[in-house]
Each structure stands twice: as structure tokens, then as C-alpha cells.
Write an enzyme that holds these catalytic residues in place. Structure first.
Site, mmCIF file in Angstrom:
data_model
loop_
_atom_site.group_PDB
_atom_site.id
_atom_site.type_symbol
_atom_site.label_atom_id
_atom_site.label_comp_id
_atom_site.label_asym_id
_atom_site.label_seq_id
_atom_site.Cartn_x
_atom_site.Cartn_y
_atom_site.Cartn_z
ATOM 1 N N ASP A 46 0.974 -1.152 0.010
ATOM 2 C CA ASP A 46 -0.086 -0.060 -0.023
ATOM 3 C C ASP A 46 0.892 1.352 0.049
ATOM 4 O OD1 ASP A 46 -3.211 0.459 0.817
ATOM 5 O OD2 ASP A 46 -1.881 2.045 0.999
ATOM 6 N N ASP A 72 3.917 2.279 -4.261
ATOM 7 C CA ASP A 72 3.345 3.160 -5.134
ATOM 8 C C ASP A 72 3.034 2.514 -6.488
ATOM 9 O OD1 ASP A 72 2.077 5.336 -6.781
ATOM 10 O OD2 ASP A 72 3.513 6.675 -6.185
ATOM 11 N N VAL A 73 1.980 2.114 -6.718
ATOM 12 C CA VAL A 73 1.481 1.332 -7.821
ATOM 13 C C VAL A 73 1.779 2.087 -9.163
ATOM 14 C CG1 VAL A 73 0.113 -0.499 -6.613
ATOM 15 C CG2 VAL A 73 -0.979 1.670 -7.456
ATOM 16 N N ASN A 99 -5.338 -4.184 -6.844
ATOM 17 C CA ASN A 99 -6.635 -3.766 -6.427
ATOM 18 C C ASN A 99 -6.431 -2.282 -6.229
ATOM 19 O OD1 ASN A 99 -8.985 -3.938 -4.349
ATOM 20 N ND2 ASN A 99 -7.051 -3.299 -3.052
ATOM 21 N N TYR A 163 -12.870 8.343 -13.955
ATOM 22 C CA TYR A 163 -13.007 6.955 -13.246
ATOM 23 C C TYR A 163 -13.457 6.126 -14.317
ATOM 24 C CZ TYR A 163 -13.921 3.493 -9.734
ATOM 25 O OH TYR A 163 -13.936 2.315 -8.907
ATOM 26 N N LYS A 167 -11.355 2.662 -15.515
ATOM 27 C CA LYS A 167 -11.756 1.211 -15.486
ATOM 28 C C LYS A 167 -12.330 0.637 -16.543
ATOM 29 C CE LYS A 167 -11.199 1.233 -10.625
ATOM 30 N NZ LYS A 167 -10.148 0.353 -10.275
ATOM 31 N N THR A 200 -16.629 0.645 1.999
ATOM 32 C CA THR A 200 -15.049 0.741 2.201
ATOM 33 C C THR A 200 -14.916 2.041 2.452
ATOM 34 O OG1 THR A 200 -14.569 1.230 -0.070
ATOM 35 C CG2 THR A 200 -14.716 -1.147 0.559
HETATM 36 N N1 LIG Z 1 -15.746 0.700 -2.876
HETATM 37 C C1 LIG Z 1 -16.411 0.602 -3.999
HETATM 38 O O1 LIG Z 1 -17.476 0.781 -4.077
HETATM 39 C C2 LIG Z 1 -15.785 0.126 -5.315
HETATM 40 C C3 LIG Z 1 -16.459 -0.044 -6.419
HETATM 41 C C4 LIG Z 1 -15.746 -0.614 -7.494
HETATM 42 C C5 LIG Z 1 -14.610 -0.798 -7.611
HETATM 43 N N2 LIG Z 1 -13.691 -0.483 -6.680
HETATM 44 C C6 LIG Z 1 -12.257 -0.519 -6.638
HETATM 45 O O2 LIG Z 1 -11.572 -1.488 -5.635
HETATM 46 C C7 LIG Z 1 -10.467 -1.253 -5.571
HETATM 47 C C8 LIG Z 1 -10.236 -0.996 -3.817
HETATM 48 O O3 LIG Z 1 -11.312 0.147 -3.610
HETATM 49 P P1 LIG Z 1 -11.607 0.172 -1.936
HETATM 50 O O4 LIG Z 1 -13.016 0.614 -1.918
HETATM 51 O O5 LIG Z 1 -11.254 -0.866 -1.164
HETATM 52 O O6 LIG Z 1 -10.696 1.472 -1.779
HETATM 53 P P2 LIG Z 1 -10.006 2.307 -0.452
HETATM 54 O O7 LIG Z 1 -9.728 3.705 -0.711
HETATM 55 O O8 LIG Z 1 -10.817 1.676 0.652
HETATM 56 O O9 LIG Z 1 -8.559 1.277 -0.539
HETATM 57 C C9 LIG Z 1 -7.625 1.444 -1.413
HETATM 58 C C10 LIG Z 1 -6.425 1.315 -0.811
HETATM 59 O O10 LIG Z 1 -5.416 1.736 -2.045
HETATM 60 C C11 LIG Z 1 -4.410 2.461 -1.692
HETATM 61 N N3 LIG Z 1 -3.665 3.163 -2.627
HETATM 62 C C12 LIG Z 1 -4.027 4.531 -3.126
HETATM 63 N N4 LIG Z 1 -3.266 4.701 -4.302
HETATM 64 C C13 LIG Z 1 -2.380 3.967 -3.943
HETATM 65 C C14 LIG Z 1 -0.926 4.015 -4.882
HETATM 66 N N5 LIG Z 1 -0.940 4.930 -5.746
HETATM 67 N N6 LIG Z 1 -0.072 2.788 -4.632
HETATM 68 C C15 LIG Z 1 -0.651 1.787 -3.530
HETATM 69 N N7 LIG Z 1 -1.731 1.937 -2.932
HETATM 70 C C16 LIG Z 1 -2.473 2.927 -2.994
HETATM 71 C C17 LIG Z 1 -4.899 3.254 -0.295
HETATM 72 O O11 LIG Z 1 -3.943 3.796 0.596
HETATM 73 C C18 LIG Z 1 -6.006 2.270 0.220
HETATM 74 O O12 LIG Z 1 -5.405 1.616 1.347
HETATM 75 C C19 LIG Z 1 -9.978 0.245 -6.229
HETATM 76 O O13 LIG Z 1 -9.317 -0.141 -7.296
HETATM 77 C C20 LIG Z 1 -11.567 0.911 -6.537
HETATM 78 O O14 LIG Z 1 -11.597 1.585 -7.917
HETATM 79 C C21 LIG Z 1 -14.277 -0.164 -5.475
#
Ligand SMILES: NC(=O)c1ccc[n+]([C@@H]2O[C@H](COP(=O)([O-])OP(=O)(O)OC[C@H]3O[C@@H](n4cnc5c(N)ncnc54)[C@H](O)[C@@H]3O)[C@@H](O)[C@H]2O)c1
Length: 267
Positions: A46, A72-73, A99, A163, A167, A200
Site C-alpha cells: 500500500d 506506489d503502484v 486492487n 474514473y 476502469k 469501504t
Molecule cells: N468501494 C467501491 O464501491 C468500489 C467499487 C468498484 C470498484 N472499486 C475498486 O476497488 C479497489 C479498492 O477500492 P476500495 O473501495 O477498497 O478503496 P479504499 O480507498 O478503501 O482502499 C484502497 C487502498 O489503495 C491504496 N492506494 C491508493 N493509491 C495507491 C497507490 N498509488 N499505490 C498503492 N496503494 C494505493 C490506499 O492507500 C488504500 O489503502 C479500487 O481499485 C476501486 O476503484 C471500489
């Protein structure tokens, strides 16, 4: 060290090693918890190093095998460091879950170009870099890659232009990468996952940026009119879908898109 698991767990990933990005919270953290309960060793990364280290330490304290690293991805060098670290720690990698992601608001008319670039970097560049790194790690022995997209990679919202674009790129890049691996004869399956709304911190923080009345109206619209199942997903429900795509039950799936959205895109 053997993972200690309740009797009821299937341990279907015993001895496997999984790299999960964005594992400090939300869906990534839920996936890490599911994978260790299935017997896997997890390498959680992360950009928030202290958060992910804290979460990995909790799993280790429960008797599971987990390690954590800052990552950092969006940066190629950071991927190189993480790949070196996971091989040094576990000697092999079987599953890579791309993710980590985030979102910015803005329509085709008013989105700031800088926000567009940031969103594409964290959601799309990251998946390109992560898939390429994963193929290098997995091609000798095979494995599975899951790229987390969104329902916004299939349908759109007007105020989520960047976004949706980022995606959608994940969805179709995943297919190109899956075809490449099949063409090369690599035993690597690559699929995209398309979550609907998941409860989340990402969503909770967004709701808190809205005035209370607007937040209540948005929640009502979402739960009572948009999502047929009338609720958001729990993170563990997405972790189950990620687990399925990595398991042998998905042995004939590659280049596919798995939707878990409570019926949102069925309308
Ligand atoms: N929550 C939703 O409703 C939802 C819906 C569809 C898709 N998603 C996708 O699911 C994935 C996870 O989402 P989530 O809801 O768990 O988000 P979240 O924000 O709760 O967790 C995401 C994590 O990614 C980390 N992160 C952010 N930028 C980063 C980087 N540059 N390098 C490394 N880590 C990084 C953050 O620090 C965080 O811990 C994302 O790709 C999001 O787009 C989420």
C-alpha cells in the site's frame, strides 16, 4: 510457518503466495484476510506504509503468514522493489491482485486535466505495470492475476469521467494481456473484477464530503432505486470473488469479466 485455521476453513490456497496491492484497507485488506484463511502467504502492499504494516502485523499475531511493504503502484521502480522483496521473502508468487485505486469527480466538460492524469495513473497505469510485473513473476510456474475494475468500467456516471475511462481501460487491457499469455503458452489466467458499490473507506469518505442532506438523498437513490439488492456489498463479498478467480474452480476462465454488483448493471 503453517497458518493456523479454524476447522471450517477449506485451505484451498495452502502454500500459495499472493501479492495484493492497496491492502491497507477496504477490498484489498478483505482479500488478504480471506487468502490467509485459505492457507496462502500474503504480501500486502500500500502507499500508506504504516497502515498496511499494522494490518499485516495483526494477521501475523493471529498465526498467519503475512508481510507488508510500501508501494506506489503508479511507479515502475516501486514495482521492481516489491517484486524483489516478495521473491526474497517467499521464493515464489502464484497470485497477483491489482486492487489499489481511487477516484476523482468531474464530467467530460469540467474534469481537471490534472485529475484525469492522476486517476489514469492510479487506476490504469498501475494495472499495466502490475500485470507486466506479474507475468514476469508467474510465467515459469503459472498462476492467476486479478485486475480490479468496477461497474464503471462497464457502464458510466456523468460526473465520473476519468474514473469510468480508467476502469474501462482495465477491462479491455486485461483481455489483451490474457490473450498474450495464452498465445505465449504461459499458464497464467488474467481476469477483471467489476464491483458495484462496496462499503469501504473509499465510499464512506466520499459520502462524508457531501452536505448531510445531499448524502442522504444520494444514499436513498442508490439503495432504493439503483441497486436491486438494496444494499452495498461488504468487502468480504468482493474478497470471495477475488478468491474464486484465483482458485482452481476458475481454471477455464481467462480474459473474462466477473461482475459482483447486487444487480446494478442488470437494469
Ligand atoms: N468501494 C467501491 O464501491 C468500489 C467499487 C468498484 C470498484 N472499486 C475498486 O476497488 C479497489 C479498492 O477500492 P476500495 O473501495 O477498497 O478503496 P479504499 O480507498 O478503501 O482502499 C484502497 C487502498 O489503495 C491504496 N492506494 C491508493 N493509491 C495507491 C497507490 N498509488 N499505490 C498503492 N496503494 C494505493 C490506499 O492507500 C488504500 O489503502 C479500487 O481499485 C476501486 O476503484 C471500489
Amino acid at each position: 510457518m503453517q497458518n493456523t485455521l479454524p476447522e471450517t476453513q477449506s485451505r484451498r490456497l495452502l502454500g500459495k503466495v499472493a501479492l495484493i496491492t492497496g491492502a491497507g484497507r477496504g477490498i484489498g485488506l478483505a482479500a488478504a484476510k480471506r487468502f490467509v484463511r485459505e492457507g496462502a502467504n500474503v504480501f500486502m502492499t500500500d502507499i500508506n506504509a504504516s497502515l498496511v504494516e499494522q494490518e499485516a502485523a495483526k494477521l501475523v499475531a493471529e498465526g498467519f503468514t503475512a508481510a507488508a511493504a510500501r508501494h506506489d503502484v503508479t511507479h515502475e521502480d516501486s514495482w521492481k522493489e516489491v517484486c524483489t522483496a516478495i521473491v526474497a521473502r517467499f521464493g515464489r508468487v502464484d497470485h497477483v491482485i491489482n486492487n489499489a485505486g481511487s477516484f476523482t469527480l468531474g464530467s467530460a466538460e469540467d474534469a481537471a486535466f490534472d485529475d484525469w492524469r492522476k486517476t489514469m495513473a492510479v487506476n490504469s497505469d498501475s494495472v499495466f505495470l502490475g500485470t507486466r510485473a506479474a507475468i514476469e513473476l508467474l510465467k515459469a510456474n503459472g498462476g492467476a492475476i486479478v485486475n480490479v475494475s468496477s461497474i464503471m468500467g462497464l457502464v458510466a456516471e456523468s460526473n465520473l469521467a476519468a474514473y469510468c475511462a480508467s476502469k474501462g481501460a482495465v477491462r479491455n487491457f486485461t483481455k489483451a494481456a490474457a490473450l498474450h499469455c495464452a498465445d505465449q503458452g504461459y499458464a497464467i489466467r488474467i481476469n477483471s473484477l467489476h464491483p458495484g458499490y462496496v462499503a469501504t473507506p473509499l465510499i464512506e469518505e466520499f459520502i462524508h464530503t457531501m452536505p448531510p442532506d445531499a448524502a442522504k438523498a444520494a444514499e436513498d437513490e442508490l439503495l432504493n432505486h439503483r441497486i436491486p439488492m438494496c444494499r452495498m456489498a461488504r468487502p468480504d463479498e468482493l474478497a470471495a470473488a477475488i478468491f474464486f478467480l484465483c482458485s482452481d474452480d476458475a481454471s477455464y476462465m481467462t480474459g473474462a469479466e466477473l461482475v459482483a454488483d447486487g444487480g446494478y448493471t442488470a437494469r
